[in-house]
Design an enzyme around this catalytic site. Structure first.
Site, mmCIF file in Angstrom:
data_model
loop_
_atom_site.group_PDB
_atom_site.id
_atom_site.type_symbol
_atom_site.label_atom_id
_atom_site.label_comp_id
_atom_site.label_asym_id
_atom_site.label_seq_id
_atom_site.Cartn_x
_atom_site.Cartn_y
_atom_site.Cartn_z
ATOM 1 N N ASP A 51 0.801 -1.549 -0.197
ATOM 2 C CA ASP A 51 0.037 0.092 -0.374
ATOM 3 C C ASP A 51 0.860 1.195 -0.310
ATOM 4 O OD1 ASP A 51 -2.874 1.144 0.317
ATOM 5 O OD2 ASP A 51 -1.811 1.709 2.462
ATOM 6 N N PHE A 93 -9.790 0.283 0.448
ATOM 7 C CA PHE A 93 -9.957 -0.901 0.954
ATOM 8 C C PHE A 93 -10.515 -1.753 0.683
ATOM 9 C CE2 PHE A 93 -11.015 -2.828 5.087
ATOM 10 C CZ PHE A 93 -9.702 -2.607 5.855
#
Ligand code: IMP
Ligand code: MG
Length: 178
Positions: free
Chosen positions: A107, A156
């Protein structure tokens, strides 16, 4: 599309298991060629990478490989805290070895950068990174990813090892927050 509710949030399937499996098979073919005969030490980053590591190792079928586990935590809720805590460390000798880090997702890249630095510091000969998923738009550090299963948008997700506050890791498909 199939939906699940975890705590207060709803998620929808975005990567069915068949797609994940295919991406891992393709990664494994490439990795097998590179790593055969190198006596590789794989390091699975817990908790998130457990399903990916298990699937990948079965596809690789290397006879000279070893696997170990490093337990880290950096996420709280749906965002990274930026601080990476080590919950269980490594006991293996790293000096002079080819090490491949197995990560569920890159990420911001802070976690993986920290692990790479730790392994280089312990004298690894070669440190490679294999990540099942990569969010290119979220990357904040300068790192090289050697093997990437799939690139995904900056949303997400949960499932196949990834959690939302401890739930959802057990799900076979990957889901995106609605
Ligand atoms: P980074 O340090 O920001 O690259 O974050 C990496 C870690 O955060 C991964 O190992 C995951 O455990 C977790 N993570 C990042 N994105 C997500 C997500 O979308 N869902 C669940 N966990 C995530
Ligand atoms: Mg993780």
């Amino acid at each position: 599309m199939k939906r699940v509710k975890l705590w207060d949030k709803e998620f929808e399937v975005s990567l069915p298991y068949a797609d994940i499996q295919l991406a891992i098979k393709q990664m494994a073919e490439k990795m097998k060629k590179d790593l055969e005969g190198k006596e590789t030490l794989f390091i699975c980053i817990l908790n998130g990478a457990f399903m990916f590591a298990s699937e990948l190792m079965k596809e690789l079928e290397l006879t000279d490989a070893e696997i170990s586990f490093l337990k880290l935590a950096s996420y709280a809720g749906i965002s990274s805290t930026g601080e990476v805590k080590e919950l269980i460390g490594l006991n293996e000798v790293i000096t002079g070895r080819t090490v491949v880090i197995l990560e569920d997702i890159v990420d911001s890249g802070h976690t993986i950068k920290g692990v790479i630095e730790q392994l280089v510091g312990k004298g690894a000969k070669e440190v490679k990174v294999a990540t099942m998923l990569f969010k290119p738009e979220a990357l904040k550090v300068d790192i090289k990813l050697d093997y990437i299963g799939m690139e995904i948008p900056n949303d997400f997700i949960v499932g196949f090892g990834l959690d939302y506050d401890r739930r959802g890791r057990n799900l076979k498909d990957i889901y995106t927050l609605i």
